[in-house]
Design a protein around this motif. Structure first.
Motif, PDB file in Angstrom:
ATOM      1  N   VAL A 162     -14.094 -28.430  30.771  1.00  0.00           N
ATOM      2  CA  VAL A 162     -13.999 -29.317  31.941  1.00  0.00           C
ATOM      3  C   VAL A 162     -13.773 -28.472  33.201  1.00  0.00           C
ATOM      4  N   ILE A 163     -12.945 -27.437  33.094  1.00  0.00           N
ATOM      5  CA  ILE A 163     -12.723 -26.533  34.244  1.00  0.00           C
ATOM      6  C   ILE A 163     -14.068 -25.942  34.692  1.00  0.00           C
ATOM      7  N   LEU A 164     -14.848 -25.499  33.727  1.00  0.00           N
ATOM      8  CA  LEU A 164     -16.138 -24.865  34.065  1.00  0.00           C
ATOM      9  C   LEU A 164     -17.083 -25.808  34.800  1.00  0.00           C
ATOM     10  N   GLN A 165     -16.905 -27.102  34.565  1.00  0.00           N
ATOM     11  CA  GLN A 165     -17.763 -28.100  35.228  1.00  0.00           C
ATOM     12  C   GLN A 165     -17.151 -28.648  36.521  1.00  0.00           C
ATOM     13  N   ASP A 166     -15.912 -28.260  36.807  1.00  0.00           N
ATOM     14  CA  ASP A 166     -15.200 -28.821  37.961  1.00  0.00           C
ATOM     15  C   ASP A 166     -15.893 -28.400  39.272  1.00  0.00           C
ATOM     16  N   PRO A 167     -16.232 -29.353  40.135  1.00  0.00           N
ATOM     17  CA  PRO A 167     -16.963 -29.011  41.372  1.00  0.00           C
ATOM     18  C   PRO A 167     -16.213 -28.026  42.277  1.00  0.00           C
ATOM     19  N   GLU A 168     -14.895 -28.170  42.357  1.00  0.00           N
ATOM     20  CA  GLU A 168     -14.132 -27.239  43.202  1.00  0.00           C
ATOM     21  C   GLU A 168     -14.127 -25.834  42.584  1.00  0.00           C
ATOM     22  N   PHE A 169     -13.947 -25.766  41.274  1.00  0.00           N
ATOM     23  CA  PHE A 169     -14.016 -24.464  40.592  1.00  0.00           C
ATOM     24  C   PHE A 169     -15.379 -23.822  40.830  1.00  0.00           C
ATOM     25  N   ARG A 170     -16.420 -24.620  40.706  1.00  0.00           N
ATOM     26  CA  ARG A 170     -17.790 -24.118  40.907  1.00  0.00           C
ATOM     27  C   ARG A 170     -17.996 -23.618  42.331  1.00  0.00           C
ATOM     28  N   SER A 171     -17.559 -24.414  43.318  1.00  0.00           N
ATOM     29  CA  SER A 171     -17.853 -24.030  44.703  1.00  0.00           C
ATOM     30  C   SER A 171     -17.029 -22.803  45.119  1.00  0.00           C
ATOM     31  N   ILE A 172     -15.768 -22.732  44.679  1.00  0.00           N
ATOM     32  CA  ILE A 172     -14.970 -21.546  45.031  1.00  0.00           C
ATOM     33  C   ILE A 172     -15.530 -20.306  44.327  1.00  0.00           C
ATOM     34  N   SER A 173     -15.910 -20.462  43.068  1.00  0.00           N
ATOM     35  CA  SER A 173     -16.475 -19.321  42.326  1.00  0.00           C
ATOM     36  C   SER A 173     -17.737 -18.804  43.013  1.00  0.00           C
ATOM     37  N   GLU A 174     -18.538 -19.742  43.483  1.00  0.00           N
ATOM     38  CA  GLU A 174     -19.784 -19.370  44.177  1.00  0.00           C
ATOM     39  C   GLU A 174     -19.469 -18.623  45.480  1.00  0.00           C
ATOM     40  N   MET A 175     -18.454 -19.095  46.189  1.00  0.00           N
ATOM     41  CA  MET A 175     -18.066 -18.449  47.447  1.00  0.00           C
ATOM     42  C   MET A 175     -17.537 -17.029  47.181  1.00  0.00           C
ATOM     43  N   ILE A 176     -16.729 -16.881  46.152  1.00  0.00           N
ATOM     44  CA  ILE A 176     -16.206 -15.552  45.811  1.00  0.00           C
ATOM     45  C   ILE A 176     -17.377 -14.626  45.462  1.00  0.00           C
ATOM     46  N   LYS A 177     -18.322 -15.146  44.700  1.00  0.00           N
ATOM     47  CA  LYS A 177     -19.487 -14.333  44.315  1.00  0.00           C
ATOM     48  C   LYS A 177     -20.250 -13.855  45.551  1.00  0.00           C
ATOM     49  N   LYS A 178     -20.463 -14.757  46.485  1.00  0.00           N
ATOM     50  CA  LYS A 178     -21.202 -14.378  47.713  1.00  0.00           C
ATOM     51  C   LYS A 178     -20.408 -13.372  48.540  1.00  0.00           C
ATOM     52  N   ARG A 179     -19.102 -13.647  48.692  1.00  0.00           N
ATOM     53  CA  ARG A 179     -18.276 -12.753  49.514  1.00  0.00           C
ATOM     54  C   ARG A 179     -18.190 -11.347  48.911  1.00  0.00           C
ATOM     55  N   TYR A 198     -20.489  -9.840  47.016  1.00  0.00           N
ATOM     56  CA  TYR A 198     -21.809  -9.377  46.583  1.00  0.00           C
ATOM     57  C   TYR A 198     -21.950  -7.856  46.693  1.00  0.00           C
ATOM     58  N   ASP A 199     -21.519  -7.281  47.837  1.00  0.00           N
ATOM     59  CA  ASP A 199     -21.676  -5.838  48.010  1.00  0.00           C
ATOM     60  C   ASP A 199     -20.333  -5.095  47.987  1.00  0.00           C
ATOM     61  N   ARG A 200     -19.349  -5.713  47.355  1.00  0.00           N
ATOM     62  CA  ARG A 200     -18.025  -5.085  47.241  1.00  0.00           C
ATOM     63  C   ARG A 200     -18.096  -3.920  46.256  1.00  0.00           C
ATOM     64  N   ILE A 201     -17.571  -2.755  46.675  1.00  0.00           N
ATOM     65  CA  ILE A 201     -17.629  -1.597  45.776  1.00  0.00           C
ATOM     66  C   ILE A 201     -16.446  -1.574  44.818  1.00  0.00           C
ATOM     67  N   PHE A 202     -15.378  -2.287  45.182  1.00  0.00           N
ATOM     68  CA  PHE A 202     -14.196  -2.314  44.306  1.00  0.00           C
ATOM     69  C   PHE A 202     -14.351  -3.453  43.294  1.00  0.00           C
ATOM     70  N   CYS A 203     -13.346  -3.601  42.436  1.00  0.00           N
ATOM     71  CA  CYS A 203     -13.391  -4.642  41.405  1.00  0.00           C
ATOM     72  C   CYS A 203     -13.729  -6.003  42.003  1.00  0.00           C
ATOM     73  N   ARG A 204     -14.609  -6.707  41.340  1.00  0.00           N
ATOM     74  CA  ARG A 204     -14.949  -8.072  41.775  1.00  0.00           C
ATOM     75  C   ARG A 204     -14.124  -9.081  40.983  1.00  0.00           C
ATOM     76  N   HIS A 205     -14.169 -10.303  41.446  1.00  0.00           N
ATOM     77  CA  HIS A 205     -13.369 -11.363  40.818  1.00  0.00           C
ATOM     78  C   HIS A 205     -14.302 -12.467  40.320  1.00  0.00           C
ATOM     79  N   SER A 206     -15.245 -12.021  39.525  1.00  0.00           N
ATOM     80  CA  SER A 206     -16.335 -12.878  39.054  1.00  0.00           C
ATOM     81  C   SER A 206     -15.923 -13.699  37.831  1.00  0.00           C
ATOM     82  N   LEU A 207     -16.830 -14.583  37.430  1.00  0.00           N
ATOM     83  CA  LEU A 207     -16.628 -15.319  36.180  1.00  0.00           C
ATOM     84  C   LEU A 207     -16.542 -14.336  35.010  1.00  0.00           C
TER      85      LEU A 207
END
Ligand SMILES: [Fe+2]
Ligand SMILES: [Fe+2]
Length: 160
Positions: A6-23, A25-34
């Motif tokens: 259910v967490i994986l389908q949560d719209p807020e979880f999805r939108s924040i995860s997407e924003m983190i991924k975009k922010r 994208y070109d980070r050289i240090f550890c990312r905070h991806s799924l």
């Protein structure tokens, strides 16, 4: 559906995860991806099993999936660390997923404390901290020399 799904389908979880991924994208240090969140979940559960800690699997996965969700939140912009912000952002997502208040308190406490060892061995917060660190590949990281992590904090092993 399992609560973690259910967490994986949560719209807020999805939108924040997407924003983190975009922010990041070109980070050289550890990312905070799924991918990072799932590594933390799986390592934490391995620790749980190997050390027979008896932590509940869905609580481990739920806390791990959401542990870095405070990244780039409005709370963080107000000066909170992503650890503190994460607990605020995670709570309503965990409520919507069907976790009990008692479970959510434990999971949010773990999210809030995942930055450092808290001297409570066997707790969800301690396991999350250890798994978070073990998930990082400092031993083969191109950004190692520029990373702000102190040398002794950097993860040098894939096994513990
Ligand atoms: Fe973190
Ligand atoms: Fe993390």
């Amino acid at each position: 559906m399992k609560r973690v799904d259910v967490i994986l389908q949560d719209p807020e979880f999805r939108s924040i995860s997407e924003m983190i991924k975009k922010r990041e994208y070109d980070r050289i240090f550890c990312r905070h991806s799924l991918g990072h969140a799932l590594s933390v979940a799986r390592i934490a559960h391995i620790i749980n099993l190997e050390e027979a800690l008896g932590l509940e699997k869905e609580m481990i996965y739920g806390a791990a999936l959401l542990h870095d969700i405070g990244r780039y939140s409005s709370y963080e912009e107000e000066g909170m660390s992503h650890h503190e912000a994460g607990a605020f952002v995670a709570r309503p997502i965990l409520e919507r997923a069907g976790f009990t208040t008692e479970e959510i308190d434990i999971m949010c406490d773990a999210i809030m404390k995942h930055k450092k060892k808290n001297g409570n061995p066997g707790s969800l917060s301690e396991v999350l901290y250890r798994a978070d660190k073990l998930s990082r590949n400092c031993f083969m990281c191109d950004a190692r020399s520029e990373c702000y992590w102190k040398e002794e904090k950097k993860n040098k092993s894939v096994i513990y």
